[in-house]
Design a protein around this motif. Structure first.
Motif, PDB file in Angstrom:
ATOM      1  N   ALA A  98       0.827  -1.210   0.000  1.00 21.34           N
ATOM      2  CA  ALA A  98       0.000   0.000   0.000  1.00 21.34           C
ATOM      3  C   ALA A  98       0.860   1.259   0.000  1.00 21.34           C
ATOM      4  O   ALA A  98       0.440   2.305  -0.514  1.00 21.34           O
ATOM      5  CB  ALA A  98      -0.941   0.002   1.201  1.00 21.34           C
ATOM      6  N   ARG A  99       2.067   1.179   0.577  1.00 16.55           N
ATOM      7  CA  ARG A  99       2.976   2.331   0.606  1.00 16.55           C
ATOM      8  C   ARG A  99       4.157   2.149  -0.341  1.00 16.55           C
ATOM      9  O   ARG A  99       5.049   2.989  -0.397  1.00 16.55           O
ATOM     10  CB  ARG A  99       3.483   2.575   2.034  1.00 16.55           C
ATOM     11  N   ASN A 100       4.194   1.004  -1.022  1.00 21.97           N
ATOM     12  CA  ASN A 100       5.273   0.706  -1.967  1.00 21.97           C
ATOM     13  C   ASN A 100       6.646   0.802  -1.302  1.00 21.97           C
ATOM     14  O   ASN A 100       7.581   1.414  -1.826  1.00 21.97           O
ATOM     15  CB  ASN A 100       5.204   1.651  -3.178  1.00 21.97           C
ATOM     16  N   VAL A 101       6.758   0.194  -0.109  1.00 23.46           N
ATOM     17  CA  VAL A 101       8.040   0.182   0.590  1.00 23.46           C
ATOM     18  C   VAL A 101       8.448  -1.257   0.891  1.00 23.46           C
ATOM     19  O   VAL A 101       7.591  -2.144   1.035  1.00 23.46           O
ATOM     20  CB  VAL A 101       7.996   0.996   1.907  1.00 23.46           C
ATOM     21  N   ILE A 102       9.747  -1.464   0.971  1.00 23.59           N
ATOM     22  CA  ILE A 102      10.303  -2.761   1.372  1.00 23.59           C
ATOM     23  C   ILE A 102      10.665  -2.666   2.846  1.00 23.59           C
ATOM     24  O   ILE A 102      11.471  -1.819   3.249  1.00 23.59           O
ATOM     25  CB  ILE A 102      11.533  -3.116   0.524  1.00 23.59           C
ATOM     26  N   ALA A 103      10.063  -3.513   3.657  1.00 25.62           N
ATOM     27  CA  ALA A 103      10.288  -3.485   5.104  1.00 25.62           C
ATOM     28  C   ALA A 103      11.475  -4.354   5.508  1.00 25.62           C
ATOM     29  O   ALA A 103      12.262  -3.983   6.384  1.00 25.62           O
ATOM     30  CB  ALA A 103       9.025  -3.941   5.835  1.00 25.62           C
TER      31      ALA A 103
END
Length: 287
Positions: free
Chosen positions: A270-275
């Motif tokens: 949803a935020r287009n981030v890699i955690a």
């Protein structure tokens, strides 16, 4: 400069004893997503005692010991980030045990006065009953406010990047809005994960999920999707932390099959981030 290289080198503990019961094993499993379906026969051995033997999540190793020496060493803890977590499991964790741990700083890599320092800590754990090794856990700590102190020791090898090809499998996991409130009961009660005002002060719109909770979710996903719920298959579980997760977000775990291991990363689409990135899970070879 509040800390010296000599102070960090002096951080060590030997033969520290910790005990846990099946209650802690069940709590950890629930906090990383096991038991969502209480009728799933693969998950029940992780969250309750039935006819099957209790199974444990390998990444529970990261919460079984608590050492405060690094926090109290003089580093600027307000600027500390947990950069990487590595874990080597020599045999499945018992559901309940007394364990003996040796802990210390193994290396420091100075990035410079304006860039901070990487501090590598290692915890080696054995079972008190037989003295045999259980696991070795290594954490990489980025002390952003403590550069310029010098380097010492040998840092571990750099974690590999994921393959350039598309993942072989993508598994979605829905975190719960209250997941951090549950996970904190494993021992990490940092208010950044529970207090909205503290989260805002730290630059976040709401409390964030513990990085080690996301790490445990990734392990749960691989146990369920790759290992057929057999925890004994996992021998090593390494990862780099790259971005926080907000409780309630969907996570997509990308998995690449490499034969005797898988590589993985964890995304918040949803935020287009890699955690989580540069993940490596190595499987045990059975005779």
């Amino acid at each position: 400069m509040a800390v010296t290289i000599e102070q960090l080198q002096a951080i060590r503990a030997e033969a520290a004893r910790f005990s846990y019961s099946d209650r802690e094993s069940f709590l950890y499993a629930l906090s990383v997503g096991f038991g969502r379906d209480p009728l799933n026969p693969g998950e029940l051995p992780y969250v309750c005692e039935n006819e099957d033997a209790i199974r444990t999540v390998p990444t529970m190793a990261t919460v079984l010991t608590q050492f405060s020496a690094l926090r109290e060493s003089g580093i600027d803890y307000s600027k500390v980030l947990h950069a990487e977590q590595r874990l080597k499991v020599f045999r499945p964790l018992p559901a309940a045990a007394t364990i003996v741990a040796d802990y210390g700083v193994t290396a420091v890599v100075d990035k410079g006065p304006e860039k901070g320092a990487l501090i590598f800590v290692e915890t080696r754990v054995r079972n008190a009953d037989d003295g045999q090794p259980l696991y070795t856990a290594g954490a990489t700590i980025m002390a952003r406010g403590d550069g310029g102190i010098g380097s010492v020791g040998d840092a571990p090898d750099v974690l590999p990047s994921p393959p350039a090809r598309a993942p072989d499998q993508v598994v979605s996991f829905q975190t719960l809005p209250g997941q951090a409130l549950l996970y904190r009961l494993n021992g990490d009660r940092n208010p950044l994960h529970s207090n909205p005002a503290m989260a805002l002060r730290g630059g976040f719109s709401q409390p964030i999920l513990h990085g080690l909770c996301t790490y445990g979710v990734a392990c749960k996903t691989i146990i369920a999707s790759i290992c057929g719920y057999d925890h004994a298959r996992i021998e090593q579980f390494d990862v780099r932390f790259t971005s926080p997760v907000y409780p309630g977000e969907q996570l997509d775990i990308d998995i690449w099959n490499e034969g005797t291991s898988v590589m993985f990363r964890c995304r918040a689409p949803a935020r287009n981030v890699i955690a989580l990135n540069n993940g490596v899970c190595t499987f045990r070879a059975f005779a």
